[in-house]
Enzyme design. Structure first.
Site, short mmCIF file in Angstrom:
data_model
loop_
_atom_site.label_atom_id
_atom_site.label_comp_id
_atom_site.label_asym_id
_atom_site.label_seq_id
_atom_site.Cartn_x
_atom_site.Cartn_y
_atom_site.Cartn_z
CE1 TYR A 82 1.00 -3.65 -3.18
CE2 TYR A 82 3.28 -2.93 -2.88
CZ TYR A 82 2.36 -3.94 -3.14
OH TYR A 82 2.79 -5.23 -3.35
CB SER A 87 6.51 -4.82 -1.50
OG SER A 87 6.95 -3.90 -2.48
#
Length: 276
Positions: free
Chosen positions: A146, A133
């Site tokens: 996250y 990501s």
């Protein structure tokens, strides 16, 4: 000879699109899901769909065994993809919540990857692609849990790439920014389970920002792309003779990569705090 590809997290979003897009390119795709009902749905769409839940080691072993039984013991490529979010301020994040998201987003990926590597070593080739990501490059308020899993994934994957450099196994990171998916909706149960925002000293900030974003969609994010944008980079990572170590997807990832190269941490912080 048809090449084989195992993709995790195929119920929706990036994994679902990748399964369809790579099958259209001629790959034999094993589209795994965490829930048996989603596996049944994908079998109805013509896929082999083993159940793999990253938090369940038995399902990792049995799911991979199902793939290898179907292929005669070989596997050309693995795309680790399944993950979930846990939004909330780091000071409100219980350690149990952090452990839970690491089980899904990191430890399960590592377990499946370790089981695949001997197969690829024996056949003398393979591709391991990790869906990271933009939050593995720079962090962002409310996304500490996250981002922690993705930063860990980046470090582990960089190390693995070096260690497997002379084996014929290529290890690749894909780093998407905003891509259309259900990750925001799917993060709500984890937020409600672990984050006691009403008791937080920054409750007003939750109400002004995070709660609105979680529960009231205002449409696509700025620069958001469809999941097919990830499939395009995945195809290159799997089919190029010399795949790149990293593939950026979406404008924010390119911006984040540039910021990390040329600006100080303090300068990056000032930029990111404008958008919190």
């Amino acid at each position: 000879m048809t090449k084989t590809l195992l993709i995790t997290g195929c119920s929706t979003g990036i994994g679902y699109a990748a399964a369809h897009d790579m099958r259209a390119r001629g790959w034999h795709v094993f589209a795994s899901c965490r829930q048996a009902s989603d596996c049944d749905r994908l079998r109805g769409e013509g896929f082999d769909s083993p159940r793999i839940d990253y938090t369940d080691p038995d399902s990792i072993r049995s799911g991979l065994a199902e793939v290898l039984d179907a292929t005669g013991g070989t596997l050309d490529a693995l795309f680790n993809n399944g993950a979930h979010g846990l939004p909330g301020a780091v000071e409100d994040l219980p350690t149990d919540g952090l452990r839970e998201i690491f089980e899904t987003n990191f430890f399960g990926w590592h377990e499946l990857t370790r089981q695949v590597i001997p197969v690829m070593r024996a056949q003398g080739h393979g591709r391991i692609v990790q869906n990271s990501s933009v939050l593995g490059l720079v962090s962002y308020p409310w996304r500490g849990a996250y981002a922690a899993t993705k930063f860990a994934l980046e470090g582990l994957t960089d190390t693995l790439r070096l260690e497997l450099a002379d084996t014929g196994i290529h290890v690749v990171l894909i780093e998407p920014g905003p891509v259309t998916s259900h990750i925001r909706q799917n993060s709500i149960p984890h937020f409600e389970k672990h984050i006691d925002w009403k008791a937080s000293p920054i409750r007003a900030r939750y109400e002004a920002t995070l709660l609105k974003r979680l529960y009231h969609s205002s449409g696509p994010d700025t620069f958001e792309l469809p999941p097919a944008a990830v499939s395009q980079k995945l195809a290159h990572a799997l089919e190029a003779r010399r795949p790149r170590p990293r593939y950026y997807v979406t404008t924010p990832t390119y911006i984040a990569g540039t910021l990390r190269r040329f600006l100080s941490t303090r300068a990056i912080d000032r930029i990111l705090l404008r958008f919190r």
